[in-house]
Design a protein around this motif. Structure first.
Motif, PDB file in Angstrom:
ATOM      1  N   LEU A 125       0.828  -1.210   0.000  1.00  0.00           N
ATOM      2  CA  LEU A 125       0.000   0.000   0.000  1.00  0.00           C
ATOM      3  C   LEU A 125       0.862   1.260   0.000  1.00  0.00           C
ATOM      4  CD1 LEU A 125      -2.708   1.492   0.311  1.00  0.00           C
ATOM      5  CD2 LEU A 125      -2.481   1.178   2.780  1.00  0.00           C
ATOM      6  N   LEU A 126       1.924   1.270   0.776  1.00  0.00           N
ATOM      7  CA  LEU A 126       2.771   2.459   0.856  1.00  0.00           C
ATOM      8  C   LEU A 126       3.497   2.720  -0.460  1.00  0.00           C
ATOM      9  CD1 LEU A 126       3.933   4.746   2.582  1.00  0.00           C
ATOM     10  CD2 LEU A 126       5.730   3.155   3.333  1.00  0.00           C
ATOM     11  N   LEU A 127       3.980   1.672  -1.107  1.00  0.00           N
ATOM     12  CA  LEU A 127       4.792   1.864  -2.311  1.00  0.00           C
ATOM     13  C   LEU A 127       3.966   1.978  -3.589  1.00  0.00           C
ATOM     14  CD1 LEU A 127       7.733  -0.630  -1.623  1.00  0.00           C
ATOM     15  CD2 LEU A 127       7.720   1.853  -1.348  1.00  0.00           C
ATOM     16  N   PHE A 128       2.816   1.305  -3.639  1.00  0.00           N
ATOM     17  CA  PHE A 128       2.042   1.258  -4.883  1.00  0.00           C
ATOM     18  C   PHE A 128       0.559   1.540  -4.622  1.00  0.00           C
ATOM     19  CE2 PHE A 128       5.220  -2.275  -4.889  1.00  0.00           C
ATOM     20  CZ  PHE A 128       6.182  -1.677  -5.690  1.00  0.00           C
ATOM     21  N   PRO A 129       0.226   2.684  -4.052  1.00  0.00           N
ATOM     22  CA  PRO A 129      -1.167   2.917  -3.646  1.00  0.00           C
ATOM     23  C   PRO A 129      -2.168   2.906  -4.797  1.00  0.00           C
ATOM     24  CG  PRO A 129       0.115   4.954  -3.533  1.00  0.00           C
ATOM     25  CD  PRO A 129       1.092   3.837  -3.746  1.00  0.00           C
ATOM     26  N   ARG A 130      -1.703   3.212  -6.003  1.00  0.00           N
ATOM     27  CA  ARG A 130      -2.643   3.261  -7.136  1.00  0.00           C
ATOM     28  C   ARG A 130      -2.451   2.110  -8.106  1.00  0.00           C
ATOM     29  NH1 ARG A 130      -2.981   8.990  -9.830  1.00  0.00           N
ATOM     30  NH2 ARG A 130      -4.757   7.926 -10.812  1.00  0.00           N
ATOM     31  N   ALA A 152      11.383   3.196   5.422  1.00  0.00           N
ATOM     32  CA  ALA A 152      12.762   3.536   5.066  1.00  0.00           C
ATOM     33  C   ALA A 152      12.991   3.373   3.567  1.00  0.00           C
ATOM     34  CB  ALA A 152      13.737   2.662   5.858  1.00  0.00           C
ATOM     35  N   ARG A 153      12.458   2.301   2.990  1.00  0.00           N
ATOM     36  CA  ARG A 153      12.581   2.091   1.541  1.00  0.00           C
ATOM     37  C   ARG A 153      11.852   3.183   0.774  1.00  0.00           C
ATOM     38  NH1 ARG A 153      15.523   0.293  -2.696  1.00  0.00           N
ATOM     39  NH2 ARG A 153      14.191  -0.296  -4.436  1.00  0.00           N
ATOM     40  N   PHE A 154      10.668   3.551   1.249  1.00  0.00           N
ATOM     41  CA  PHE A 154       9.881   4.601   0.622  1.00  0.00           C
ATOM     42  C   PHE A 154      10.635   5.930   0.625  1.00  0.00           C
ATOM     43  CE2 PHE A 154       6.582   7.963   1.398  1.00  0.00           C
ATOM     44  CZ  PHE A 154       6.048   7.973   0.122  1.00  0.00           C
ATOM     45  N   LEU A 155      11.241   6.275   1.764  1.00  0.00           N
ATOM     46  CA  LEU A 155      11.989   7.529   1.862  1.00  0.00           C
ATOM     47  C   LEU A 155      13.244   7.489   0.995  1.00  0.00           C
ATOM     48  CD1 LEU A 155      11.618   8.225   5.690  1.00  0.00           C
ATOM     49  CD2 LEU A 155      10.384   9.321   3.793  1.00  0.00           C
ATOM     50  N   PRO A 176       7.398  11.332  -0.837  1.00  0.00           N
ATOM     51  CA  PRO A 176       6.319  11.877  -1.672  1.00  0.00           C
ATOM     52  C   PRO A 176       6.757  12.161  -3.109  1.00  0.00           C
ATOM     53  CG  PRO A 176       6.313  12.902   0.488  1.00  0.00           C
ATOM     54  CD  PRO A 176       7.566  12.080   0.429  1.00  0.00           C
ATOM     55  N   GLY A 177       8.045  12.460  -3.284  1.00  0.00           N
ATOM     56  CA  GLY A 177       8.545  12.663  -4.639  1.00  0.00           C
ATOM     57  C   GLY A 177       8.447  11.405  -5.478  1.00  0.00           C
ATOM     58  N   TYR A 178       8.612  10.251  -4.844  1.00  0.00           N
ATOM     59  CA  TYR A 178       8.463   8.974  -5.553  1.00  0.00           C
ATOM     60  C   TYR A 178       7.028   8.812  -6.028  1.00  0.00           C
ATOM     61  CZ  TYR A 178       8.180   3.881  -6.127  1.00  0.00           C
ATOM     62  OH  TYR A 178       7.963   2.619  -6.612  1.00  0.00           O
ATOM     63  N   TRP A 179       6.075   9.172  -5.170  1.00  0.00           N
ATOM     64  CA  TRP A 179       4.670   9.118  -5.584  1.00  0.00           C
ATOM     65  C   TRP A 179       4.396  10.059  -6.747  1.00  0.00           C
ATOM     66  CZ3 TRP A 179       2.029   9.413  -0.106  1.00  0.00           C
ATOM     67  CH2 TRP A 179       1.969   8.106   0.440  1.00  0.00           C
ATOM     68  N   ARG A 180       5.006  11.252  -6.696  1.00  0.00           N
ATOM     69  CA  ARG A 180       4.775  12.208  -7.790  1.00  0.00           C
ATOM     70  C   ARG A 180       5.344  11.684  -9.105  1.00  0.00           C
ATOM     71  NH1 ARG A 180       5.792  15.983  -3.579  1.00  0.00           N
ATOM     72  NH2 ARG A 180       8.010  16.093  -4.121  1.00  0.00           N
ATOM     73  N   ARG A 181       6.508  11.025  -9.028  1.00  0.00           N
ATOM     74  CA  ARG A 181       7.113  10.491 -10.253  1.00  0.00           C
ATOM     75  C   ARG A 181       6.311   9.339 -10.831  1.00  0.00           C
ATOM     76  NH1 ARG A 181      11.685  10.554  -7.049  1.00  0.00           N
ATOM     77  NH2 ARG A 181      11.818   8.268  -7.086  1.00  0.00           N
TER      78      ARG A 181
END
Length: 242
Positions: free
Chosen positions: A138-143, A206-209, A214-219
């Motif tokens: 969920l954290l890495l691939f919410p959509r 930690a992996r998400f950061l 949030p920049g990863y989500w934007r990309r």
């Protein structure tokens, strides 16, 4: 509602995910209560909160993750692990994913022990560890898109939902069920599910950061960082029960 597949292909062979599924199936076969030896093995490998609190039978903290109370219990857990596990294994690597999975299972056990009103009731099942996998997903691939089999009274249909909706609803149901069933007696370990899910989110942070937060989500717009799987429209027609 039951997830049947996601549109998030793994980029490498999910060796650990497959190995975990095979281990669960093998231990299920070994512990089938067809004879005294199988029943005794199942009993000895379960997690007993009261015993753990006394510093005894500590191996149950790990071994309970590979026990299941029936074929449907096993099949449901392995389906969830197969759908969501490969993508987390891609992110953490094989050893990292194995450690992540076991840590989520331990966190799930701790949550259930803390909430369990009857410490003598044994706990079994991989669902707490798998809930952690779902939390990390969920954290890495919410959509990311997930195909879900939805059964509503008389209708059976396959719909595609974003992961945040499917997994978010699942998590809320675990919390609601945990509160509703408090003190009722032995049953589903809802608090293990909730605790494992929360641990999965925390351990994936930690992996998400590292990926940019949030920049990863934007990309990626919250979707897999690679082209999604394309499937033909489902051929399962709406079915009305008689």
């Amino acid at each position: 509602m039951f997830p049947i597949r996601d549109h998030n292909p793994s980029q490498s062979r999910p060796v650990v995910t497959i190995a975990l599924i095979l281990a669960n199936v093998a231990i299920f076969l070994l512990t089938l209560p067809l004879d005294e030896a199988g029943a005794r093995l199942w009993t000895e490998l379960a997690l007993y909160p009261a015993a753990v609190a006394q510093g005894e039978l500590l191996w149950g903290l790990l071994t309970h993750m590979f026990l299941h109370a029936g074929l449907l219990h096993l099949a449901g857990n392995m389906l969830f692990l197969w759908i969501f596990g490969d993508n987390l294994e891609d992110q953490f690597g094989r050893l990292g994913f194995l450690l992540f999975y076991l840590a989520c299972g331990l966190a799930a056990a701790a949550a259930q022990i803390a909430a369990e009103s009857d410490p003598g009731v044994p706990m079994v099942g991989a669902s707490g560890a798998i809930a952690g996998v779902m939390g990390g997903y969920l954290l890495l691939f919410p959509r990311a898109r997930v195909d879900v089999l939805v059964i509503v009274v008389v209708l059976v249909r396959v719909v595609t939902l974003p992961a945040w909706l499917m997994l978010g609803v699942w998590f809320v149901l675990q919390l609601a069920s945990g509160y509703a069933m408090a003190g009722v007696g032995p049953g589903v370990a809802y608090w293990a599910h909730a605790g494992g899910f929360a641990a999965g989110v925390a351990l994936t942070l930690a992996r998400f950061l590292w990926l940019g937060g949030p920049g990863y989500w934007r990309r990626t717009h919250g979707q897999p960082p690679h082209p999604p799987s394309q499937f033909a429209p489902s051929r399962i027609p709406p079915v009305r029960r008689p």
